[in-house]
Motif scaffolding. Structure first.
Motif, PDB file in Angstrom:
ATOM      1  N   ILE A   1       0.836  -1.203   0.000  1.00 42.61           N
ATOM      2  CA  ILE A   1       0.000   0.000   0.000  1.00 42.61           C
ATOM      3  C   ILE A   1       0.870   1.251   0.000  1.00 42.61           C
ATOM      4  CG2 ILE A   1      -1.694   1.297   1.355  1.00 42.61           C
ATOM      5  CD1 ILE A   1      -2.901  -1.062   0.016  1.00 42.61           C
ATOM      6  N   ALA A   2       1.914   1.234   0.851  1.00 40.45           N
ATOM      7  CA  ALA A   2       2.787   2.406   0.934  1.00 40.45           C
ATOM      8  C   ALA A   2       3.495   2.654  -0.393  1.00 40.45           C
ATOM      9  CB  ALA A   2       3.795   2.214   2.064  1.00 40.45           C
ATOM     10  N   LYS A   3       3.962   1.586  -1.011  1.00 42.08           N
ATOM     11  CA  LYS A   3       4.655   1.725  -2.298  1.00 42.08           C
ATOM     12  C   LYS A   3       3.706   2.247  -3.373  1.00 42.08           C
ATOM     13  CE  LYS A   3       7.610  -0.802  -5.497  1.00 42.08           C
ATOM     14  NZ  LYS A   3       8.267  -2.101  -5.797  1.00 42.08           N
TER      15      LYS A   3
ATOM     16  N   ASP B   1       6.466   5.219   6.927  1.00 44.03           N
ATOM     17  CA  ASP B   1       7.765   5.711   6.442  1.00 44.03           C
ATOM     18  C   ASP B   1       8.418   4.655   5.560  1.00 44.03           C
ATOM     19  OD1 ASP B   1       7.347   7.983   7.894  1.00 44.03           O
ATOM     20  OD2 ASP B   1       8.297   7.159   9.689  1.00 44.03           O
ATOM     21  N   LEU B   2       7.967   4.566   4.342  1.00 40.14           N
ATOM     22  CA  LEU B   2       8.514   3.574   3.424  1.00 40.14           C
ATOM     23  C   LEU B   2       9.962   3.880   3.078  1.00 40.14           C
ATOM     24  CD1 LEU B   2       7.991   1.125   1.632  1.00 40.14           C
ATOM     25  CD2 LEU B   2       7.264   2.684  -0.180  1.00 40.14           C
ATOM     26  N   ALA B   3      10.277   5.189   2.906  1.00 42.41           N
ATOM     27  CA  ALA B   3      11.650   5.554   2.552  1.00 42.41           C
ATOM     28  C   ALA B   3      12.626   5.155   3.646  1.00 42.41           C
ATOM     29  CB  ALA B   3      11.729   7.056   2.293  1.00 42.41           C
ATOM     30  N   GLU B   4      12.229   5.422   4.913  1.00 41.66           N
ATOM     31  CA  GLU B   4      13.123   5.068   6.019  1.00 41.66           C
ATOM     32  C   GLU B   4      13.188   3.561   6.213  1.00 41.66           C
ATOM     33  OE1 GLU B   4      13.701   6.035  10.770  1.00 41.66           O
ATOM     34  OE2 GLU B   4      12.134   7.001   9.603  1.00 41.66           O
ATOM     35  N   ARG B   5      12.057   2.878   6.006  1.00 41.21           N
ATOM     36  CA  ARG B   5      12.048   1.425   6.129  1.00 41.21           C
ATOM     37  C   ARG B   5      12.939   0.768   5.099  1.00 41.21           C
ATOM     38  NH1 ARG B   5       9.551  -2.120   3.422  1.00 41.21           N
ATOM     39  NH2 ARG B   5       8.257  -0.606   2.339  1.00 41.21           N
ATOM     40  N   GLN B   6      13.104   1.391   3.924  1.00 39.94           N
ATOM     41  CA  GLN B   6      13.911   0.813   2.862  1.00 39.94           C
ATOM     42  C   GLN B   6      15.297   1.435   2.766  1.00 39.94           C
ATOM     43  OE1 GLN B   6      11.474   1.357  -0.569  1.00 39.94           O
ATOM     44  NE2 GLN B   6      10.244  -0.478  -0.179  1.00 39.94           N
ATOM     45  N   GLN B   7      15.752   2.003   3.853  1.00 41.90           N
ATOM     46  CA  GLN B   7      17.027   2.694   3.792  1.00 41.90           C
ATOM     47  C   GLN B   7      18.212   1.746   3.751  1.00 41.90           C
ATOM     48  OE1 GLN B   7      17.591   4.943   7.324  1.00 41.90           O
ATOM     49  NE2 GLN B   7      16.914   3.291   8.674  1.00 41.90           N
ATOM     50  N   PHE B   8      18.031   0.450   4.155  1.00 45.92           N
ATOM     51  CA  PHE B   8      19.132  -0.503   4.092  1.00 45.92           C
ATOM     52  C   PHE B   8      19.278  -1.023   2.676  1.00 45.92           C
ATOM     53  CE2 PHE B   8      20.006  -0.600   8.472  1.00 45.92           C
ATOM     54  CZ  PHE B   8      18.804  -0.378   9.100  1.00 45.92           C
ATOM     55  N   VAL B   9      20.493  -1.074   2.197  1.00 40.27           N
ATOM     56  CA  VAL B   9      20.784  -1.544   0.838  1.00 40.27           C
ATOM     57  C   VAL B   9      21.298  -2.964   0.917  1.00 40.27           C
ATOM     58  CG1 VAL B   9      22.097  -1.135  -1.256  1.00 40.27           C
ATOM     59  CG2 VAL B   9      21.330   0.803   0.127  1.00 40.27           C
ATOM     60  N   GLN B  10      20.660  -3.853   0.201  1.00 44.55           N
ATOM     61  CA  GLN B  10      21.041  -5.270   0.208  1.00 44.55           C
ATOM     62  C   GLN B  10      22.338  -5.442  -0.560  1.00 44.55           C
ATOM     63  OE1 GLN B  10      19.703  -7.742   1.663  1.00 44.55           O
ATOM     64  NE2 GLN B  10      20.897  -9.391   0.791  1.00 44.55           N
ATOM     65  N   PRO B  11      23.305  -6.147  -0.006  1.00 45.40           N
ATOM     66  CA  PRO B  11      24.527  -6.446  -0.756  1.00 45.40           C
ATOM     67  C   PRO B  11      24.215  -7.255  -1.993  1.00 45.40           C
ATOM     68  CG  PRO B  11      24.807  -6.908   1.581  1.00 45.40           C
ATOM     69  CD  PRO B  11      23.361  -6.621   1.378  1.00 45.40           C
ATOM     70  N   ALA B  12      25.143  -7.179  -2.948  1.00 45.73           N
ATOM     71  CA  ALA B  12      24.902  -7.827  -4.241  1.00 45.73           C
ATOM     72  C   ALA B  12      24.779  -9.330  -4.104  1.00 45.73           C
ATOM     73  CB  ALA B  12      26.042  -7.467  -5.205  1.00 45.73           C
TER      74      ALA B  12
ATOM     75  N   GLN C   1       3.979  -1.808 -13.805  1.00 43.10           N
ATOM     76  CA  GLN C   1       5.277  -2.435 -14.011  1.00 43.10           C
ATOM     77  C   GLN C   1       6.083  -2.462 -12.732  1.00 43.10           C
ATOM     78  OE1 GLN C   1       7.595  -0.476 -17.004  1.00 43.10           O
ATOM     79  NE2 GLN C   1       9.277  -1.952 -16.899  1.00 43.10           N
ATOM     80  N   GLU C   2       6.019  -1.385 -11.954  1.00 48.31           N
ATOM     81  CA  GLU C   2       6.792  -1.298 -10.716  1.00 48.31           C
ATOM     82  C   GLU C   2       6.241  -2.227  -9.641  1.00 48.31           C
ATOM     83  OE1 GLU C   2      10.132   0.167  -8.852  1.00 48.31           O
ATOM     84  OE2 GLU C   2       9.411   0.672 -10.869  1.00 48.31           O
ATOM     85  N   CYS C   3       4.924  -2.292  -9.571  1.00 49.30           N
ATOM     86  CA  CYS C   3       4.314  -3.111  -8.505  1.00 49.30           C
ATOM     87  C   CYS C   3       4.262  -4.592  -8.839  1.00 49.30           C
ATOM     88  CB  CYS C   3       2.895  -2.615  -8.214  1.00 49.30           C
ATOM     89  SG  CYS C   3       2.852  -0.968  -7.452  1.00 49.30           S
ATOM     90  N   SER C   4       4.476  -4.937 -10.047  1.00 48.39           N
ATOM     91  CA  SER C   4       4.424  -6.348 -10.431  1.00 48.39           C
ATOM     92  C   SER C   4       5.741  -7.066 -10.217  1.00 48.39           C
ATOM     93  CB  SER C   4       4.009  -6.463 -11.911  1.00 48.39           C
ATOM     94  OG  SER C   4       4.998  -5.846 -12.741  1.00 48.39           O
ATOM     95  N   LYS C   5       6.753  -6.391  -9.740  1.00 48.06           N
ATOM     96  CA  LYS C   5       8.021  -7.050  -9.462  1.00 48.06           C
ATOM     97  C   LYS C   5       7.846  -8.059  -8.331  1.00 48.06           C
ATOM     98  CE  LYS C   5      10.906  -3.135 -10.921  1.00 48.06           C
ATOM     99  NZ  LYS C   5      11.934  -2.159 -10.491  1.00 48.06           N
ATOM    100  N   PRO C   6       8.428  -9.235  -8.458  1.00 48.36           N
ATOM    101  CA  PRO C   6       8.238 -10.266  -7.404  1.00 48.36           C
ATOM    102  C   PRO C   6       8.891  -9.841  -6.092  1.00 48.36           C
ATOM    103  CG  PRO C   6       9.898 -10.975  -8.975  1.00 48.36           C
ATOM    104  CD  PRO C   6       9.288  -9.720  -9.566  1.00 48.36           C
ATOM    105  N   GLN C   7       8.220 -10.218  -5.013  1.00 45.23           N
ATOM    106  CA  GLN C   7       8.734  -9.887  -3.667  1.00 45.23           C
ATOM    107  C   GLN C   7       9.859 -10.830  -3.299  1.00 45.23           C
ATOM    108  OE1 GLN C   7       5.711  -9.666  -0.737  1.00 45.23           O
ATOM    109  NE2 GLN C   7       7.098  -9.136   0.948  1.00 45.23           N
ATOM    110  N   GLU C   8      10.916 -10.292  -2.738  1.00 40.41           N
ATOM    111  CA  GLU C   8      12.072 -11.107  -2.401  1.00 40.41           C
ATOM    112  C   GLU C   8      11.834 -11.865  -1.096  1.00 40.41           C
ATOM    113  OE1 GLU C   8      15.322  -8.472  -2.246  1.00 40.41           O
ATOM    114  OE2 GLU C   8      15.411  -8.143  -4.418  1.00 40.41           O
ATOM    115  N   ALA C   9      12.537 -12.987  -0.946  1.00 39.21           N
ATOM    116  CA  ALA C   9      12.388 -13.830   0.249  1.00 39.21           C
ATOM    117  C   ALA C   9      12.883 -13.094   1.493  1.00 39.21           C
ATOM    118  CB  ALA C   9      13.144 -15.131   0.070  1.00 39.21           C
ATOM    119  N   PHE C  10      12.247 -13.421   2.629  1.00 45.15           N
ATOM    120  CA  PHE C  10      12.585 -12.763   3.885  1.00 45.15           C
ATOM    121  C   PHE C  10      13.754 -13.499   4.554  1.00 45.15           C
ATOM    122  CE2 PHE C  10      12.118 -12.525   8.527  1.00 45.15           C
ATOM    123  CZ  PHE C  10      12.178 -11.149   8.693  1.00 45.15           C
ATOM    124  N   GLY C  11      14.642 -12.747   5.159  1.00 45.19           N
ATOM    125  CA  GLY C  11      15.769 -13.327   5.895  1.00 45.19           C
ATOM    126  C   GLY C  11      16.347 -12.304   6.841  1.00 45.19           C
TER     127      GLY C  11
END
Length: 1471
Positions: free
Chosen positions: A90-92, A214-225, A346-356
């Motif tokens: 919803i936030a996205k 706060d979606l921006a703050e929630r997504q502030q961590f960058v996943q390593p490659a 197009q943006e919202c149809s991207k598959p959700q990544e696994a949780f870890g």
């Protein structure tokens, strides 16, 4: 006590806790096998080592460094994570629309948008909910209170936030012309304008009822490659406090972005709730116009050519759109970046990544992590860490993981390899130096470094070191750090030891509930499993145990404290969290019973496409290659598993050949790494065989997925195998040979245990199988334990059955016992009988016990009939109770029968007590009522109780009333008491007071009759009778009229007795008044034979037979029994004769023992009974000698009176003048008493003696007594000495010489001394006889009586003539004869003729005188009345003569009340 909140966590039940002894603790695998039947039912268990088992902590604290995992608590819980994922979407969505999501508050709590969206979708969608007006129902479903219009608020929020998103999800904003034309057909619906309302976008940033997401703050961590878990990096979603309802608007996070493009100013919607519905509302006309212009909306702006100021440029693809052409349309240009519907899709149809979990950025040492952990816990709970209760931490943990508004982050040092940093347990050749006393821990089986690789563990046959399975892992926890729901790799066992620190809380589910737990989690969080099908294998998801338990999953918990082990069993899901800073260590192990599950786990992993940690087939073949060294149990298990493995492998290889694979070659898969021989499809580690293709070097598949290798023809495939089938069979046969003996025994055991009906073996067969296992040393496995358990159960059942058959309850119940702890109920017996028949063995007691059960059931039926009958007697109830003594079973009827027996006995007791009035006392009634109160209520008991209580109440009332009547003072009249007695006569009870009342009335009537008779009698009443009447009258509690008169008369008599005692008795005298006044009946005689002879002589010479009077009580009784005074005087006369005779003998004896011829040293004299010695005194009466020092003072010898010893001196001897008034006063009282009769006789005796003394004085020629008394005896100051030289004593006083003394004078002197009245004649006679005057010969003639009468002086005339008339002549005659006999002893020849003449003359004179006076009445014309009783009256004048009352005209009442004076005295007094 406060009630828990509905959503508050409720702890599950505790798992088993075992505390092994040192003997049990010695072998960990044997102990685990022992507890497995119990512990595997809960999945987890806790083991407390014996006290004293404390291994040293061997880990190098300074060297240990680790990077912990970051855990955000509300992302761990499955349902909470689903909600957070939804909020992310919803936030996205709104962020791409140029708006930031703000979550509203409803009823002072954050609105659950996920639940609202789900509920609306379940109801059929927004349009249907609006049409059917179901918003109130949805509000109730979400837990809001009814009646507060919450439904309209929910509708408003749904329209603003969720409805546009759902339109986007349904693709309505990307409708094609064909779909638009379909939408046109909705115009025909007339209700469309009413129910279809489209919302506008919530673009107002000043809305204070919304919380920003706060979606921006929630997504502030960058996943390593290299990581694939981008969505695992989450920040806090909620900044505002959960207690706030409204927040101040903040800056939009997208306002500062450089690529922000704006065509128009931002649109600000009005914040009022009533205007939230003023959005995009399509009427019929507007919808037609909108749909007609739909195709134009997608054309470039150049085509439209106009309304450029309403164009909106996409920040993604730079396409232009009119704001009114969008669905829903926009009134203004949004703030921030905006994406067109195509870019948005197009943006919202991207598959959700696994949780870890993500790793922390900081590396911690153990000390630094502990400081951080303690600081966090103390700050969070605001108290020292050791004071925080575990229950509080547990509830707070589950609250945090279930809420979306609080985001708490903790760190957990998990899965730290002990191989790199060292184990917490000491190991051989390790860096930690072990002391000698701790060397035992190096080889201890509970040392986790040893456990996985011990012989009983199957993992010893796995060649590779598997970190976490065969090598322990270390875990450093802090408060709230958790381990999620999971099962161990390959469904193996695990064991965890907490070295130190705060507790670790565990939750577990048994292995049989694993699939149920998985199904519940998939049902409650399907979105997560759609993204990650193997979610539960990732150890990243937990779910509240209360939620699982509510869906039927059995969950158990425990708190693992420092120094305790927690063991998890195969396929047992478990999870938990840490209470604070602690250090734990864990490892896996597998036992023989796991092997079947291990193969099942591999098949399960194949379905999930999950890799295996090790190859199960390789482990089996490895064990088979060592068949000769395998344990027989393990060999048997390996043989069974290998048999299944070979069968499956043969089927697969046959199938491969049938499919066309022809090429085969041997491959050494045991030399390859596991990741080099994994199936490309299911990721299973291949060992026995695999399929490869030349087109794909390095790629292989298992024989199950041959179709998934590549697209080449199957003929190109190659079957790679590790062993041929011919190689596998010998390996299996070797193992089989090893286990053959055991298998044969096990097969026999299994067959025996599974036997049914007639094929069941006896208990002896089971014992023989156990003996065989011990003889051949078979391992202690499940089968043997089951055999032992079954045998033990059978033996116990046999013992219990035999006990029941023996009827041991008989003795216990006959002794008053009750139910014992081992006693069975009937239902339990029934179940026990079924258990006997369900046992794998046959018991001979089973049929007998079945018969016993039938008897018990018959007993129960009979008992029910008796209990239903209210007239059942005690005998019948007791008989059936006697039957129950043979049943060692708890019978529910027994208490009822005993109650009924107690009721029947009580009723019989009441009936028996009521039949006999004398037995129904108040105490009996109270006792029966008390007993009845303790009985079970019953109608018959209640009726009897009511009657008994009523009777008791009435009885107590009358008892109290009669008691008060009897105690009334003054006493009540007999009439009043008689009325009460008549009222209580009808009460059928024994009432003591009422009976006492009746008896008192009866006694009162008898007493009154006696009193009336006593008053009517002419004779004077006896004092004894009068006293008895008074005593009895005083004891009767009834008003008695004559009682007071009798009491006053008794008082007068008592006063007279006191006056008489004062007159006669000496001070401190031990003699009573009667004893003094009566002649002496007890005189100390010299010889009893002599006394008896004298008494016999007296009786023979008496004309009238006398009663022998030996003591004072006999005298008193004789006087009381006499009818009148004459009889009493006669009795006293007899006593006088007895006295004179006994005293004469005593005097003679005492005189004889003092003769000079006697040896004085043999004598016993005086009160001291010693020989005579020195100065002595001789009694003039008894003639006994007494020591002067023993009996008198120094001046007594000078007295002019005759000296009497203490035995002979009995009274004060008052003068006759003092005695006569006492007698006169007694006659006025008109009461006869023994003392009065004795006094009467004493006066007559005194007067008689006085007359005799004067007569004897004149007749014997004695000197004038008065002259003799005037000249006292001369002692010239010297005491008389004895004339005998041989005597050693002397008498101090002179005594009357008895020589030449006539018997008459001696008798006269003796009787004078016996008189208790002092007379001058006694003293005169004493001095005359003492001086030795010669007495002349006494002449007696016929005029003696006349001479006596003329010589009476004035004082003697006043004596009552009645005394003279009542004198008894026989006494004098007997006395004379007695004196004559005595004198004959003393002096045989002296004065014999004179004594005889004197005796004869005295006899005739006294007799004639008494007879003539008895009949004389001086009244003129005497009527000479006759009869038994003649009333007399005495003249109170000077003559003192007696007259018949009838002759002088005086009545008895007048004679009693007034003085009578005769005519002669009246005339003489007048002169």
């Amino acid at each position: 006590m406060t009630q828990p909140r509905p959503d508050e966590f409720k702890p599950p039940p505790e798992c088993p806790v075992f505390e092994p002894s040192w003997e049990e603790f010695a072998d960990p695998f044997a102990f685990i096998n022992k507890i497995r039947p119990i512990a595997e039912k809960t999945g987890i268990c806790k083991v407390r080592p014996p006290p004293g088992w404390q291994p040293p902590f061997a880990c190098n604290v300074d060297r240990l460094h680790f990077t912990p995992r970051i855990q955000r608590l509300n992302e761990l819980e499955a349902q909470t994570r689903v909600k957070l994922n939804f909020l992310d979407k919803i936030a996205k969505f709104w962020e791409l629309q140029g708006c930031s999501l703000k979550i509203p508050h409803v009823e002072r709590k954050i609105l659950d948008l996920y639940q609202l969206n789900k509920n609306v979708a379940d109801e059929g969608g927004f349009d249907i909910v609006c049409r059917d007006r179901r918003w109130t129902a949805i509000a109730l479903k979400m837990g809001f209170a009814p009646g507060k219009a919450v439904g309209s608020h929910l509708r408003s929020h749904y329209e603003r936030i969720l409805y546009p998103y759902n339109l986007f999800q349904s693709g309505a904003n990307l409708l094609a012309p064909e779909l638009a034309s379909k939408l046109m057909r909705l115009v025909s619906d007339p209700e469309l304008d009413t129910f279809v309302q489209k919302p506008t976008l919530p673009l107002d940033t000043s809305d204070k009822e919304y919380k920003p997401h706060d979606l921006a703050e929630r997504q502030q961590f960058v996943q390593p490659a290299e990581s694939c878990c981008n969505s695992a990096r989450r920040a806090k979603r909620m900044r505002a406090e959960s207690s706030c309802v409204k927040t101040e608007p903040g800056a939009e996070p997208c306002e500062n972005r450089p690529n922000l493009r704006r065509r128009m100013g931002s649109f600000v919607a009005k914040p009022e709730l009533g205007q939230y519905q003023q959005g995009f509302t399509l009427t019929t006309e507007e919808l037609k116009q909108y749909l007609n212009d739909w195709n134009k909306a997608l054309l470039p702006s150049s085509v439209l050519g106009s309304d450029e100021d309403r164009l909106l440029l996409c920040d993604g693809c730079d396409d232009s759109y009119h704001t009114f052409c969008l669905i829903p349309p926009l009134n203004d240009i949004p703030k921030g970046d905006w994406r067109c519907p195509k870019c948005l899709a197009q943006e919202c149809s991207k598959p959700q990544e696994a949780f870890g979990f993500e790793q922390a950025y900081r590396d911690y040492s153990l000390r630094a992590f502990g400081e951080m952990a303690d600081s966090f816990k103390s700050d969070y709970f605001n108290m020292p860490v050791h004071m925080v209760p575990t229950e509080l931490v547990e509830k707070e943990f589950w609250r945090l993981v279930s809420t979306i508004e609080e985001d708490v982050t903790v760190e957990y040092g998990a899965d730290i390899a002990s191989k790199e940093f060292g184990s917490g347990f000491p190991i051989r050749n390790g860096r930690f130096k072990v002391s000698e006393k701790d060397e035992m821990y190096l080889k201890c089986g509970w040392n986790l470094n040893n456990m996985a690789m011990m012989d009983p563990s199957v993992l010893t046959h796995v060649t590779a070191d598997i970190c976490g399975m065969t090598l322990p892992w270390l875990y450093v926890g802090m408060c709230f750090s958790s381990f999620c729901w999971h099962i161990e790799d390959h469904w193996s066992y695990s064991i965890n030891y907490l070295h130190w620190g705060e507790p670790k809380t565990w939750y577990g589910a048994p292995g049989f509930a694993a699939e149920q737990l998985e199904a519940v989690m998939k049902k409650l969080a399907p979105e997560l499993f759609q993204i990650q099908p193997d979610l539960l294998h990732q150890l990243v998801t937990i779910m509240n145990p209360n939620t699982l338990m509510s869906h039927g999953v059995p969950i158990y918990r425990t708190n693992q404290c420092a120094g305790e082990f927690v063991i998890t069993f195969p396929r047992a899901y478990h999870s938990g969290f840490n209470q604070g800073f602690n250090f734990a260590e864990a490892v896996n192990f597998c036992t023989v019973d796991w092997m079947a599950l291990g193969r099942q786990c591999v098949d399960h992993y194949r379905l999930l496409h999950r890799y295996c940690v090790f190859s199960h087939d390789e482990m089996i073949c490895q064990m088979a290659s060592k068949a000769n060294s395998l344990d027989v149990v393990l060999a048997s298990a390996v043989q069974k598993d290998m048999k299944d493995m070979i069968r499956e492998e043969q089927d697969l290889r046959d199938n491969v050949r049938k499919m066309g694979v022809k090429h085969c070659e041997q491959a050494e898969y045991n030399l390859l790494q596991d990741d080099e021989r994994q199936c490309a499809k299911c990721r299973t580690t291949c060992y026995l065989s695999a399929i490869t293709c030349p087109c794909s070097p390095g790629r292989l598949v298992c024989l199950h997925h041959i179709q998934d290798l590549c697209s080449c023809p199957l003929t190109n495939y190659t079957l790679n195998y590790r062993f041929t089938l011919d190689d596998l069979y010998p390996m299996m046969n070797a193992v089989k040979q090893r286990a053959e003996n055991y298998d044969e025994w096990a097969s026999h055991v299994t067959e025996t245990l599974e036997a049914k009906l007639d094929k069941k073996k006896s208990l002896s067969v089971f014992r023989s199988l156990i003996n065989k296992s011990e003889l051949k040393m078979f391992p202690d496995n499940d089968l043997l334990r089951q055999l032992r358990l079954v045998t033990q159960d059978a033996e116990k059942c046999s013992s219990v059955a035999q006990q029941l058959l023996n009827g041991k309850r008989q003795t216990r119940y006959r002794c008053g016992g009750g139910k014992t702890q081992s006693q069975l109920t009937v239902e339990e017996l029934r179940s026990f009988v079924r258990q006997l028949y369900n046992l794998p063995c046959s018991l001979p007691q089973a049929p007998k016990l079945k018969e016993l059960l039938n008897c018990i059931e018959d007993f129960q039926q009979h008992s029910e009939k008796l209990l239903a009958d209210e007239t059942t007697g005690t005998a019948e109830i007791q008989s059936i109770l006697d039957v129950s003594f043979d049943f060692d079973v708890e019978l529910p009827e027994l208490p009822l029968l005993r109650e009924r027996l107690a009721q029947a006995r009580w009723l019989e007791g009441v009936q028996q007590a009521s039949t006999q009035r004398s037995t129904l006392t108040l105490e009996t009634m109270r006792r029966l009522i008390d007993q009845g109160v303790g009985l079970t209520p019953h109608p018959s008991v209640e009726k009897a109780m009511a009657r008994l209580q009523e009777l008791l109440t009435v009885s107590e009332h009358w008892e109290d009333k009669t008691s008060s009547l009897l105690k009334a003072r003054p006493p009540l009249s007999i009439e009043t008491l008689s009325e009460t007695a008549e009222k209580v006569a009808g009460i059928p009870a024994y009432l003591p007071n009422c009976l006492m009342l009746k008896d008192s009335i009866s006694r009162a009537r008898e007493w009154l009759q006696e009193a009336e008779a006593l008053q009517d009698e002419d004779s004077i009443p006896l004092f004894y009778n009068l006293s008895d009447m008074v005593i009895r009258g005083q004891d009767i509690p009834v008003q008695l009229g004559p009682l007071k008169q009798l009491e006053s008369l008794m008082a007068e008599v008592q006063a007279w007795k006191e006056s008489a005692a004062k007159t006669f008795l000496m001070k401190n005298s031990h003699f009573t008044l009667l004893e003094v006044l009566c002649p002496r009946c007890e005189v100390e005689a010299g010889s009893p034979k002599r006394k008896s002879k004298k008494a016999k002589d007296i009786t023979q010479h008496s004309k009238k037979k006398m009663v022998k009077l030996d003591c004072l009580s006999d005298v008193e009784k004789a006087l009381s029994d006499t009818k009148d005074s004459a009889s009493a005087l006669a009795t006293l006369g007899e006593l006088r004769l007895q006295e004179m005779g006994v005293l004469s003998s005593l005097r003679a004896a005492n005189e004889s023992k003092l003769l000079p011829t006697a040896d004085c040293m043999d004598l016993k004299v005086c009160v001291c009974q010693n020989p005579p010695m020195g100065a002595m005194l001789q009694c003039e009466l008894c003639r006994d000698a007494f020591h002067s020092v023993c009996v008198r003072a120094s001046s007594d010898s000078r007295s002019a009176q005759a000296w009497l010893c203490p035995h002979c001196r009995r009274s004060e001897k008052p003068s006759l003048d003092k005695v006569l008034p006492l007698l006169a006063s007694l006659q006025r009282i008109q009461v006869r008493l023994p003392e009065g009769d004795a006094l009467h006789y004493l006066v007559e005796r005194t007067v008689s003696w006085q007359q005799r003394a004067r007569q004897v004085s004149s007749s014997c020629g004695l000197p004038d007594l008065e002259e003799s008394f005037a000249t006292p005896p001369s002692t010239d100051g010297k005491v008389s000495q004895t004339t005998h030289d041989q005597m050693v004593f002397y008498t101090e006083q002179r005594c009357i010489p008895l020589q030449d003394l006539s018997v008459e004078l001696e008798e006269l002197m003796v009787e004078g001394l016996l008189l208790q009245v002092s007379l001058p004649e006694i003293t005169q006679l004493y001095h005359v006889l003492l001086n030795g005057s010669k007495a002349k010969q006494c002449d007696t003639d016929n005029n003696t009586e006349l001479h006596i009468k003329e010589g009476v002086n004035g004082a003697e005339k006043k004596a009552k003539r009645r005394l003279e008339r009542e004198a008894v002549e026989p006494e004098r005659r007997d006395k004379a004869k007695k004196l004559q006999n005595k004198r004959q002893k003393m002096n045989k020849d002296k004065n014999l003729e004179r004594k005889a003449a004197s005796t004869s003359s005295s006899h005739s004179d006294f007799s004639q005188s008494d007879d003539s006076e008895e009949e004389m009445c001086p009244a003129e014309g005497c009527q000479q009345p006759e009869g038994d009783e003649v009333d007399w009256v005495q003249c109170d004048g000077s003559c003192n003569q007696w007259f018949h009352q009838v002759c002088v005209g005086v009545t008895a009442e007048l004679a009693e009340k007034e003085d009578y004076v005769c005519d002669n005295c009246t005339i003489s007094d007048g002169r």
